[in-house]
Design an enzyme around this catalytic site. Sequence first.
Site, PDB file in Angstrom:
ATOM      1  N   HIS A  54     -10.919   0.512  11.185  1.00  0.00           N
ATOM      2  CA  HIS A  54     -10.646   1.845  10.655  1.00  0.00           C
ATOM      3  C   HIS A  54     -10.637   2.820  11.834  1.00  0.00           C
ATOM      4  CE1 HIS A  54     -11.807   1.355   6.102  1.00  0.00           C
ATOM      5  NE2 HIS A  54     -10.833   0.543   6.484  1.00  0.00           N
ATOM      6  N   GLU A  56     -12.674   5.234  12.630  1.00  0.00           N
ATOM      7  CA  GLU A  56     -13.999   5.417  13.221  1.00  0.00           C
ATOM      8  C   GLU A  56     -14.490   4.144  13.914  1.00  0.00           C
ATOM      9  OE1 GLU A  56     -12.954   5.934  10.151  1.00  0.00           O
ATOM     10  OE2 GLU A  56     -13.998   7.587   9.162  1.00  0.00           O
ATOM     11  N   SER A  81     -12.482  11.732   5.407  1.00  0.00           N
ATOM     12  CA  SER A  81     -13.836  11.421   4.946  1.00  0.00           C
ATOM     13  C   SER A  81     -14.136   9.929   5.152  1.00  0.00           C
ATOM     14  CB  SER A  81     -13.913  11.782   3.454  1.00  0.00           C
ATOM     15  OG  SER A  81     -15.207  11.604   2.950  1.00  0.00           O
ATOM     16  N   CYS A  83     -15.200   6.121   4.992  1.00  0.00           N
ATOM     17  CA  CYS A  83     -15.462   5.145   3.931  1.00  0.00           C
ATOM     18  C   CYS A  83     -16.883   4.596   4.064  1.00  0.00           C
ATOM     19  CB  CYS A  83     -14.445   4.011   4.018  1.00  0.00           C
ATOM     20  SG  CYS A  83     -14.819   2.848   5.357  1.00  0.00           S
ATOM     21  N   CYS A  86     -17.513   2.822   7.496  1.00  0.00           N
ATOM     22  CA  CYS A  86     -17.649   3.737   8.635  1.00  0.00           C
ATOM     23  C   CYS A  86     -18.892   4.606   8.494  1.00  0.00           C
ATOM     24  CB  CYS A  86     -16.381   4.568   8.779  1.00  0.00           C
ATOM     25  SG  CYS A  86     -14.937   3.532   9.148  1.00  0.00           S
TER      26      CYS A  86
HETATM   27 ZN   LIG Z   1     -13.664   3.440   7.275  1.00  0.00          ZN
END
Ligand SMILES: [Zn+2]
Length: 150
Positions: A54, A56, A81, A83, A86
């Site tokens: 992802h 992040e 935002s 998940c 992350c």
């Molecule tokens: Zn994530």
Amino acid sequence: MSSLPADLLAHAVAEARKGRDEGGVPIGAALVVDGEVVAVGHNRRVQLKSAIRHGETDCLENAGRLPASVYARATMVTTLSPCDMCTGAILLYKIPRVVIGENRTFYGGEDLLRARGVDVTVLDDAECIALMEDFIARERGLWNEDIGQP
Ligand SMILES: [Zn+2]
């Protein structure tokens, strides 16, 4: 370098655009320590056929192995935002601040972050929203895969 949240977000947005241009999920992130960008990253699940890259987590991986004392001074900047995965990485490394571009198209683990004492700022940024709205409209299936939905 300015460390105002909106200026920090620009680094993550540039990464999100890169992800979009590569045909991936348009989410970007930057790890900032003492006002310096230590690493950037973007969602590369499609590009790398990865389950875990992802925005992040790609950024954290690009930053490499860091001591806890560095994470303790860090800000995770992300266009969307975070998940649950992350959010977990942010909590694991005890990153004390998170700057989020938007949480309209997806609302992740912000409540858990705040409950655990993380300083969360949401900027409601128009470009971040547009990047995700365009992507979700084009690639609903790919987006559902990203957030673990059938
Ligand atoms: Zn994530």
